[in-house]
Design a protein around this motif. Structure first.
Motif, PDB file in Angstrom:
ATOM      1  N   ALA A  84       0.824  -1.212   0.000  1.00 25.37           N
ATOM      2  CA  ALA A  84       0.000   0.000   0.000  1.00 25.37           C
ATOM      3  C   ALA A  84       0.861   1.267   0.000  1.00 25.37           C
ATOM      4  N   GLY A  85       2.013   1.221   0.648  1.00 26.99           N
ATOM      5  CA  GLY A  85       2.905   2.382   0.668  1.00 26.99           C
ATOM      6  C   GLY A  85       3.357   2.748  -0.733  1.00 26.99           C
ATOM      7  N   THR A  86       3.702   1.753  -1.525  1.00 22.53           N
ATOM      8  CA  THR A  86       4.132   1.992  -2.904  1.00 22.53           C
ATOM      9  C   THR A  86       2.977   2.533  -3.746  1.00 22.53           C
ATOM     10  N   ARG A  87       1.805   1.916  -3.627  1.00 21.04           N
ATOM     11  CA  ARG A  87       0.649   2.370  -4.410  1.00 21.04           C
ATOM     12  C   ARG A  87       0.252   3.805  -4.034  1.00 21.04           C
ATOM     13  N   LEU A  88       0.257   4.106  -2.734  1.00 18.30           N
ATOM     14  CA  LEU A  88      -0.120   5.442  -2.288  1.00 18.30           C
ATOM     15  C   LEU A  88       0.900   6.476  -2.751  1.00 18.30           C
ATOM     16  N   MET A  89       2.169   6.154  -2.626  1.00 17.26           N
ATOM     17  CA  MET A  89       3.211   7.095  -3.029  1.00 17.26           C
ATOM     18  C   MET A  89       3.196   7.320  -4.534  1.00 17.26           C
ATOM     19  N   THR A  90       3.000   6.264  -5.306  1.00 12.09           N
ATOM     20  CA  THR A  90       2.936   6.376  -6.765  1.00 12.09           C
ATOM     21  C   THR A  90       1.754   7.255  -7.175  1.00 12.09           C
ATOM     22  N   LEU A  91       0.613   7.045  -6.565  1.00 12.32           N
ATOM     23  CA  LEU A  91      -0.568   7.867  -6.842  1.00 12.32           C
ATOM     24  C   LEU A  91      -0.298   9.325  -6.476  1.00 12.32           C
ATOM     25  N   PHE A  92       0.233   9.544  -5.299  1.00 15.69           N
ATOM     26  CA  PHE A  92       0.489  10.889  -4.803  1.00 15.69           C
ATOM     27  C   PHE A  92       1.417  11.659  -5.751  1.00 15.69           C
ATOM     28  N   VAL A  93       2.516  11.037  -6.137  1.00 16.71           N
ATOM     29  CA  VAL A  93       3.474  11.699  -7.033  1.00 16.71           C
ATOM     30  C   VAL A  93       2.847  11.938  -8.409  1.00 16.71           C
ATOM     31  N   SER A  94       2.062  10.979  -8.903  1.00 19.81           N
ATOM     32  CA  SER A  94       1.459  11.161 -10.228  1.00 19.81           C
ATOM     33  C   SER A  94       0.475  12.327 -10.231  1.00 19.81           C
ATOM     34  N   VAL A  95      -0.264  12.501  -9.145  1.00 23.47           N
ATOM     35  CA  VAL A  95      -1.195  13.631  -9.055  1.00 23.47           C
ATOM     36  C   VAL A  95      -0.423  14.940  -8.974  1.00 23.47           C
ATOM     37  N   TRP A  96       0.553  14.999  -8.103  1.00 32.39           N
ATOM     38  CA  TRP A  96       1.298  16.247  -7.912  1.00 32.39           C
ATOM     39  C   TRP A  96       2.197  16.582  -9.092  1.00 32.39           C
ATOM     40  N   ASP A  97       2.650  15.595  -9.830  1.00 33.08           N
ATOM     41  CA  ASP A  97       3.496  15.865 -10.994  1.00 33.08           C
ATOM     42  C   ASP A  97       2.693  16.279 -12.229  1.00 33.08           C
ATOM     43  N   ASP A  98       1.383  16.140 -12.190  1.00 33.82           N
ATOM     44  CA  ASP A  98       0.532  16.561 -13.295  1.00 33.82           C
ATOM     45  C   ASP A  98       0.345  18.084 -13.204  1.00 33.82           C
ATOM     46  N   GLU A 100      -1.585  20.230 -14.584  1.00 28.34           N
ATOM     47  CA  GLU A 100      -2.962  20.716 -14.494  1.00 28.34           C
ATOM     48  C   GLU A 100      -3.535  20.538 -13.097  1.00 28.34           C
ATOM     49  N   LEU A 101      -3.145  19.481 -12.408  1.00 30.85           N
ATOM     50  CA  LEU A 101      -3.638  19.236 -11.063  1.00 30.85           C
ATOM     51  C   LEU A 101      -2.830  19.993 -10.013  1.00 30.85           C
ATOM     52  N   ARG A 102      -1.553  20.200 -10.297  1.00 28.32           N
ATOM     53  CA  ARG A 102      -0.655  20.805  -9.309  1.00 28.32           C
ATOM     54  C   ARG A 102      -1.020  22.252  -8.979  1.00 28.32           C
ATOM     55  N   ALA A 103      -1.387  23.054  -9.966  1.00 27.33           N
ATOM     56  CA  ALA A 103      -1.634  24.482  -9.726  1.00 27.33           C
ATOM     57  C   ALA A 103      -2.685  24.738  -8.639  1.00 27.33           C
ATOM     58  N   PRO A 104      -3.891  24.150  -8.727  1.00 28.93           N
ATOM     59  CA  PRO A 104      -4.866  24.418  -7.659  1.00 28.93           C
ATOM     60  C   PRO A 104      -4.444  23.806  -6.319  1.00 28.93           C
ATOM     61  N   LEU A 105      -3.738  22.679  -6.362  1.00 33.98           N
ATOM     62  CA  LEU A 105      -3.275  22.070  -5.115  1.00 33.98           C
ATOM     63  C   LEU A 105      -2.229  22.951  -4.439  1.00 33.98           C
ATOM     64  N   LEU A 106      -1.329  23.520  -5.234  1.00 35.63           N
ATOM     65  CA  LEU A 106      -0.320  24.425  -4.667  1.00 35.63           C
ATOM     66  C   LEU A 106      -0.974  25.655  -4.055  1.00 35.63           C
ATOM     67  N   ALA A 107      -1.983  26.188  -4.714  1.00 34.93           N
ATOM     68  CA  ALA A 107      -2.688  27.343  -4.161  1.00 34.93           C
ATOM     69  C   ALA A 107      -3.292  26.992  -2.812  1.00 34.93           C
ATOM     70  N   LEU A 108      -3.843  25.810  -2.714  1.00 37.50           N
ATOM     71  CA  LEU A 108      -4.429  25.352  -1.459  1.00 37.50           C
ATOM     72  C   LEU A 108      -3.363  25.195  -0.387  1.00 37.50           C
ATOM     73  N   VAL A 109      -2.246  24.568  -0.732  1.00 38.98           N
ATOM     74  CA  VAL A 109      -1.169  24.341   0.232  1.00 38.98           C
ATOM     75  C   VAL A 109      -0.537  25.653   0.666  1.00 38.98           C
TER      76      VAL A 109
END
Length: 193
Positions: A84-98, A100-109
């Motif tokens: 699960a650690g590998t799957r969660l980390m892979t998902l997390f990095v794929s979302v943040w490395d996109d 289009e997805l990163r910009a609104p997430l960065l604004a939130l963070v």
């Protein structure tokens, strides 16, 4: 002058979202009710449900995230605790490395310096992403374990995407996931002191 609550329209949807953002930021998820959001927007609570469905759906819409984290984490959960650690980390990095997805997430963070912004990140990330993972995997002591996972993931966001600390910032996503995954796995299933 018309009396009563405003009927449904695109302006009504925007008013509901604005009221929801304010209310969630000020009072967090637990302290916000659909009724209160509706009253703030000057609409009937049924319109909130019509436009957004559940309170969770309204919260996600208020955060303006382009993916539904409840669906995105399903493969992490369905694979069970092992790996699960590998799957969660892979998902997390794929979302943040996109990008289009990163910009609104960065604004939130970046808004976490404000107490209201911190509440949104905490409620959004812990409640809608990590708590369901812990519950779905059936980990023991889920509150502590998922807080440890959150500390690792949020630290990574800060180092890679906000401060751009090298070599973490330019490390390939698969290598980054492989580096962090064992720590996440330990937090999920390993012995804790």
């Amino acid at each position: 002058m018309p009396r009563g609550r405003r009927p449904g329209s695109p302006d009504t949807r925007a008013a509901i979202l604005g009221a929801a953002r304010e209310r969630f930021a000020q009072q967090g998820f637990a302290g916000t009710s659909v009724r209160r959001v509706a009253a703030d927007a000057g609409v009937d609570p049924a319109l909130v449900h019509h436009y957004f469905g559940t309170k969770d759906d309204l919260f996600l819409a208020a955060l303006e995230v382009r993916i539904d984290p409840r669906e995105a984490v399903l493969p992490v959960i369905e694979g069970g605790p092992d790996g699960a650690g590998t799957r969660l980390m892979t998902l997390f990095v794929s979302v943040w490395d996109d990008p289009e997805l990163r910009a609104p997430l960065l604004a939130l963070v970046r808004g976490v310096v404000d107490p209201d912004g911190a509440r949104l990140v905490r409620d959004g990330f812990l409640r809608l992403v990590l708590t369901p993972v812990g519950a779905g995997l059936g980990v023991d002591d889920p509150e502590r374990r998922m807080a440890l996972v959150a500390s690792q993931l949020l630290g990574l966001v800060l180092a890679r995407y906000v401060l751009e600390v090298e070599p973490v910032a330019s490390m390939p996503g698969d290598r980054l996931a492989a580096t962090y995954a064992p720590t996440l796995q330990h937090y999920l299933t390993g012995p804790l002191p």
